[in-house]
Enzyme design. Sequence first.
Site, PDB file in Angstrom:
ATOM      1  N   HIS A 518     -27.026 -35.829 -41.833  1.00 20.64           N
ATOM      2  CA  HIS A 518     -28.269 -36.213 -40.885  1.00 20.64           C
ATOM      3  C   HIS A 518     -28.710 -35.826 -41.298  1.00 20.64           C
ATOM      4  CE1 HIS A 518     -28.631 -35.752 -36.464  1.00 20.64           C
ATOM      5  NE2 HIS A 518     -29.202 -37.053 -36.469  1.00 20.64           N
ATOM      6  N   HIS A 523     -33.550 -36.602 -41.195  1.00 18.23           N
ATOM      7  CA  HIS A 523     -35.002 -36.164 -40.451  1.00 18.23           C
ATOM      8  C   HIS A 523     -36.082 -35.728 -40.931  1.00 18.23           C
ATOM      9  CE1 HIS A 523     -33.173 -36.249 -35.913  1.00 18.23           C
ATOM     10  NE2 HIS A 523     -32.320 -36.647 -36.768  1.00 18.23           N
ATOM     11  N   HIS A 709     -30.081 -43.752 -40.037  1.00 21.53           N
ATOM     12  CA  HIS A 709     -29.889 -42.692 -39.046  1.00 21.53           C
ATOM     13  C   HIS A 709     -28.968 -42.927 -38.338  1.00 21.53           C
ATOM     14  CE1 HIS A 709     -31.019 -40.427 -35.693  1.00 21.53           C
ATOM     15  NE2 HIS A 709     -30.845 -39.635 -35.960  1.00 21.53           N
ATOM     16  N   ASN A 713     -25.252 -41.393 -36.773  1.00 15.79           N
ATOM     17  CA  ASN A 713     -25.992 -39.741 -35.483  1.00 15.79           C
ATOM     18  C   ASN A 713     -25.269 -40.575 -33.764  1.00 15.79           C
ATOM     19  OD1 ASN A 713     -28.363 -37.903 -34.221  1.00 15.79           O
ATOM     20  ND2 ASN A 713     -28.253 -40.328 -33.026  1.00 15.79           N
ATOM     21  N   ILE A 857     -33.922 -39.385 -32.206  1.00 14.27           N
ATOM     22  CA  ILE A 857     -33.049 -38.133 -31.361  1.00 14.27           C
ATOM     23  C   ILE A 857     -32.588 -37.724 -32.523  1.00 14.27           C
ATOM     24  CG2 ILE A 857     -31.592 -39.990 -30.666  1.00 14.27           C
ATOM     25  CD1 ILE A 857     -32.433 -37.621 -28.035  1.00 14.27           C
TER      26      ILE A 857
END
Length: 857
Positions: A518, A523, A709, A713, A857
Amino acid sequence: MTSTVISYTMVVTGTGADHLNMGSNFIGSKEPSSPSPWLDDQVAEKRAHVADMKSMKKYERHAPREENGVSRLTSSASSATQQQQSYDFTLDWVVEKGIPEVFVLMNFGFEIFLVSLTVHPIPNLTSEPLHFICNSWVDTFNNTQLFRLFFINKAYLPSQTPGLIGFLRKQELQGLRGEISEVQDADGVRKEWDRIYEYATYNDLGDVDANLDLARPTLGGSTQYPYPRRLRTGRAPSKNDPSTESRLPPEDSFSIYVPKDDRFGDQKLFEFVQHFPKSSMNLMKSYISEALEASGKEFESFEHVLKVLYQDGFTFNVPKAVLDAIAQVLPIPTPPDNGNLLLKFPIPSVIQDNLDGWMTDEEFAREMLAGVNPVLICLLQEFPIKSTLDIKLYGDHTSTITRQHLQKNMNGLTVYEALNSKRLFILNHYDAFMPYLRKINGTSRKAYASRTILFLQNDGTLKPLAIELSLPHPDGDQFGAISKVYLPEKEDVEGTIWLLAKAYVVVNDTGYHQLVSHWLNTHAVMEPFVLATHRQLSQLHPIHKLLHPHFHDTLFINALARQNLISAEGIIEDSFLPGKYSMEMSSVVYNSWNFLEQALPADLIKRGMAVEDPSATHGLRLLIEDYPYAVDGLLIWDALKTWVHDYVTYYYESDEILKQDPELQSWWKELVEVGHGDLKDKPWWPKMQTRQELIHSCTIIIWIASALHAAVNFGQYPYGGYILNRPTLSRRLVPEKGTEEYEEMVKNPELAFLKTITPKFETLLDLSIIEILSGHTTDEVYLGTRTIPYWTYDKKVLEDFKKFGERLAEIEKSLIRRNEDGTLRNRIGPVMVPYTLLYPSSEPGLTGRGIPNSISI
């Protein structure tokens, strides 16, 4: 000279929306390429406080009002608290200047958000409206000392940019890089109105001025701790260690510097904060801990877990003065007078239809294919299993799993027969954890390195065959490990031990998922792409227009993560197994990150989950045909690849044009050599000399930001919201016979399980965060859609994008049909949770589906 009149409409919101005080002008497509003197004149005049604006038309206008005092335009598209205002203007124009393609704005009033700018058809010049891409905050000239430029929605390669617009294009990029004098500060501190994108290492994870024990290694800029670069936020150096950046206090987390256009919009921030107190757990930790001292730190039974988390909730008290202070800076719900706050969670999907399904071996294995971390399972290709750890440092770590262990449950096959028929798979959490176990187990946490072997059955499901749990050798790392192999059991104490063995595997998987699958692989690796695009690709550049929607809110959510989640004693360190070594572990993994292997087909081939087959759909044949993440992902990947191919080939007619594009070449060079500079010498980086390299690279970038993602997520709460299914840490080792812990395990298996995994405090922290991270806000924009229908002037591109959206809608329908096919057992499983994480669309909320355009997010 032929004169005409430009009529245009501005839609604005923000503090200054009710009273505009501005100067503006347009730049035409036929104006000379040398800089126009009026730009410098206007800036100079304003700095000298000369009120008479000669060349730039100056407006001071109140918002239009109806008789009842309501604004003429009051839709709230981008703000939860402010209304939009619409203003109409006219401007004399010389036809020989060409089509107005740049809007120049100086704001002398209060800050505004320029939503849109539309130039209506111009007599003798245009027959259709001209649209300018805005959606941007415009601060006051007194703060910025700069005019703002807004470009028409046309896409231009640098060599095609007409006249003066080409000069302004370069000047805009210089400002975004912080290279012009107006934005340079001697102290390097960033102001809230700055629009500057610079790189920095992760030297801000620990507050060493508060406590030297909070020091953490700087990630990035060294061979020991390589890492992607982040946005430089320009805070002062720490006093106790000037090589690190000072940190903001927890109550100021949302004030961390990120250019305003990359921060959450009002609506999203409002919805995010409405999760309070879950959205401010770093501020709540001490009060929760205090309440647990009185009510008990441990769950007493599985039924008690349900009661505390989903039925009654957990109440704790925060002083009213503290709540009022938070309410002064964040739009939280009105604090209760008595200060009592309730943490209560929605029932997660994994236990909504079958409370005990998570305990089955089938579900344990299925989630490796269709859970929140379906990107790690690999084909077992060697036996016995070897380690990649340096034998000189760590000794021999060859697995102790034998053929006899496996063949007990292989339906008569031998290990070598199963290897040859590609029916053995492994979930390997050994090499990543073993080097850190001695440190981790020196704390209150206790864990193992783990290897899990699985067998592909005739019905397409996986069956776990063995779990190996290993500890560092007590005599030293160079002596290897002490290992024990556990086999599936269902009854009595052996069944409890098998359930514990699976829990240790999941604890490792949960930590690795959060830190690597993740955080790191979506990110962190995406942030350099965001920065390089802002710094090197003009808003006029077609690749900027292609990629920009896929960077929405990424810088801000990453900044919040550094402030609250991945920092020293942040939520991740507090509630996940690796603790203070979390980010350091992710740095070790980054050293072997490969950009090209992030492409889904390449990833599946690398893990042995697919083989190349030109006759198969997608050119790949999956070894597990019912592998929901891979099956659904390949459909999304192919649709995305087609869209990017059509887009890139529209603007680049040949490889030679691409080679000669200075912005594109500077973008890629900076991305590789600076943004991912610690890996710059890796041979796998594309050279960016062909259209195919650009198509493939952009497809990977968009895939990471959107579908990858989404896959890792938005299932966090549906699967991890029940802490028994996805525990985040372990606190004691498997009990040995003859100990009190073993006798307790015999008498009360549930209590023994609960005393091993995540306790109340860390569970409350974990669930609070993953509930928020797993939800969609009402302003989310999904793959295949954009907020502005006229985002580009080029009709062919809009047609291709429409086809892309239609293809995604068709894919979603096909995925729904797959989930209705009872023969595909991995899509639903014992817990009766269909695999929906790669459905392209979603409603707001905790849906377990939807692919947003970006890591937002």
